[in-house]
Design a protein around this motif. Structure first.
Motif, short mmCIF file in Angstrom:
data_model
loop_
_atom_site.label_atom_id
_atom_site.label_comp_id
_atom_site.label_asym_id
_atom_site.label_seq_id
_atom_site.Cartn_x
_atom_site.Cartn_y
_atom_site.Cartn_z
N ASP A 40 5.26 1.87 -4.60
CA ASP A 40 4.31 1.00 -5.28
C ASP A 40 5.00 -0.25 -5.82
N GLN A 41 6.19 -0.07 -6.39
CA GLN A 41 6.95 -1.21 -6.89
C GLN A 41 7.35 -2.13 -5.74
N GLU A 42 7.73 -1.54 -4.64
CA GLU A 42 8.11 -2.34 -3.47
C GLU A 42 6.90 -3.12 -2.95
N ILE A 43 5.74 -2.50 -2.94
CA ILE A 43 4.51 -3.18 -2.51
C ILE A 43 4.21 -4.34 -3.44
N THR A 44 4.35 -4.12 -4.74
CA THR A 44 4.11 -5.19 -5.71
C THR A 44 5.08 -6.34 -5.48
N SER A 45 6.33 -6.02 -5.23
CA SER A 45 7.34 -7.05 -4.98
C SER A 45 6.99 -7.83 -3.71
N MET A 46 6.62 -7.11 -2.66
CA MET A 46 6.26 -7.77 -1.40
C MET A 46 5.01 -8.66 -1.58
N THR A 47 4.05 -8.19 -2.34
CA THR A 47 2.84 -8.97 -2.58
C THR A 47 3.19 -10.26 -3.32
N HIS A 48 4.08 -10.16 -4.29
CA HIS A 48 4.51 -11.36 -5.02
C HIS A 48 5.22 -12.33 -4.07
N LYS A 49 6.10 -11.81 -3.23
CA LYS A 49 6.80 -12.66 -2.27
C LYS A 49 5.81 -13.36 -1.34
N LEU A 91 10.45 -29.95 7.84
CA LEU A 91 9.35 -29.20 7.24
C LEU A 91 8.72 -28.23 8.23
N GLU A 92 8.62 -28.65 9.49
CA GLU A 92 8.08 -27.74 10.51
C GLU A 92 8.98 -26.53 10.71
N GLU A 93 10.29 -26.78 10.66
CA GLU A 93 11.22 -25.65 10.75
C GLU A 93 11.05 -24.72 9.55
N GLU A 94 10.92 -25.34 8.37
CA GLU A 94 10.69 -24.53 7.18
C GLU A 94 9.37 -23.77 7.29
N LEU A 95 8.36 -24.47 7.84
CA LEU A 95 7.05 -23.83 8.02
C LEU A 95 7.17 -22.65 8.98
N ASP A 96 7.86 -22.86 10.10
CA ASP A 96 8.07 -21.76 11.05
C ASP A 96 8.81 -20.60 10.41
N ALA A 97 9.84 -20.96 9.65
CA ALA A 97 10.60 -19.91 8.97
C ALA A 97 9.73 -19.19 7.95
N ALA A 98 8.93 -19.97 7.22
CA ALA A 98 8.05 -19.36 6.21
C ALA A 98 7.00 -18.47 6.88
N GLU A 99 6.43 -18.95 7.99
CA GLU A 99 5.43 -18.14 8.71
C GLU A 99 6.07 -16.87 9.26
N LYS A 100 7.27 -16.99 9.78
CA LYS A 100 7.98 -15.81 10.28
C LYS A 100 8.23 -14.83 9.13
N ASN A 101 8.65 -15.39 8.00
CA ASN A 101 8.92 -14.56 6.83
C ASN A 101 7.64 -13.86 6.36
N VAL A 102 6.51 -14.61 6.38
CA VAL A 102 5.23 -14.01 5.98
C VAL A 102 4.86 -12.88 6.94
N LEU A 109 4.95 -4.65 4.56
CA LEU A 109 3.90 -4.17 3.66
C LEU A 109 3.04 -3.12 4.36
N ARG A 110 2.70 -3.37 5.62
CA ARG A 110 1.92 -2.40 6.39
C ARG A 110 2.69 -1.09 6.54
N GLN A 111 3.99 -1.20 6.85
CA GLN A 111 4.82 0.00 6.99
C GLN A 111 4.91 0.76 5.67
N VAL A 112 5.06 0.04 4.59
CA VAL A 112 5.12 0.68 3.27
C VAL A 112 3.80 1.38 2.98
N ASP A 113 2.68 0.73 3.34
CA ASP A 113 1.36 1.32 3.13
C ASP A 113 1.22 2.60 3.94
#
Length: 161
Positions: A40-49, A91-102, A109-113
């Motif tokens: 649950d704590q891990e899920i909360t952390s992931m949700t915040h991220k 910025l596009e590289e950052e966007l790609d990295a951010a999208e990949k990270n998301v 999160l799905r695996q934790v669920d």
């Protein structure tokens, strides 16, 4: 008389075994409860991220829109335009990295669920086992009390002879 002693010893052993199993089941239950709390704590952390990354993505999208608008202002701002183009690429590289990270975060999160659901099912199964063991333990205690009463009655009958 010997059979009664054997039966009493057997009942004591069964009761001791039932108590041991119940204690083990309670220990396992506590471990699973702790695991659920950790997940649950891990899920909360992931949700915040995820929310932080989404905010960052919005900022990046806004910066990208600004950069593209500046590019369209004209040829007279060529040097500014080149700088902005470089910023857009970053910025596009950052966007790609951010999208990949998301995406990775969502998968985690799905695996934790899925794991949390699995642990919940295990906890329910263990609780059912514990309840069964407690019921057996109570039945064995009742049998022990009945046997003890019969034994006391028999001893009283023998003493009266």
């Amino acid at each position: 008389m010997e059979k009664i002693k054997e039966k009493m010893n057997q009942l004591r052993l069964e009761a001791d075994n039932a108590v041991t199993r119940a204690e083990e089941a309670e220990g396992k239950n506590k471990k699973y409860d702790q695991l659920i709390l950790e997940k649950d704590q891990e899920i909360t952390s992931m949700t915040h991220k995820i929310s932080v990354l989404e905010a960052e993505l919005d900022k990046v999208d806004a910066k990208l829109a600004e950069a593209k608008a500046s590019q369209d202002e004209g040829e007279s701002l060529r040097s500014t335009n080149e700088n902005l183009t470089r910023k857009i690429a970053l910025l596009e590289e950052e966007l790609d990295a951010a999208e990949k990270n998301v995406k990775e975060t969502m998968e985690k999160l799905r695996q934790v669920d899925v794991k949390a659901e699995h642990f919940e099912r295990q906890v329910q199964r263990i609780e059912q086992e514990r309840d069964q063991w407690e019921k057996k333990f109570e039945e064995m205690q009742q049998k022990y009390k009945q046997s003890q009463a019969e034994l006391d009655n028999m001893v009283a009958n023998m003493e009266s002879l």
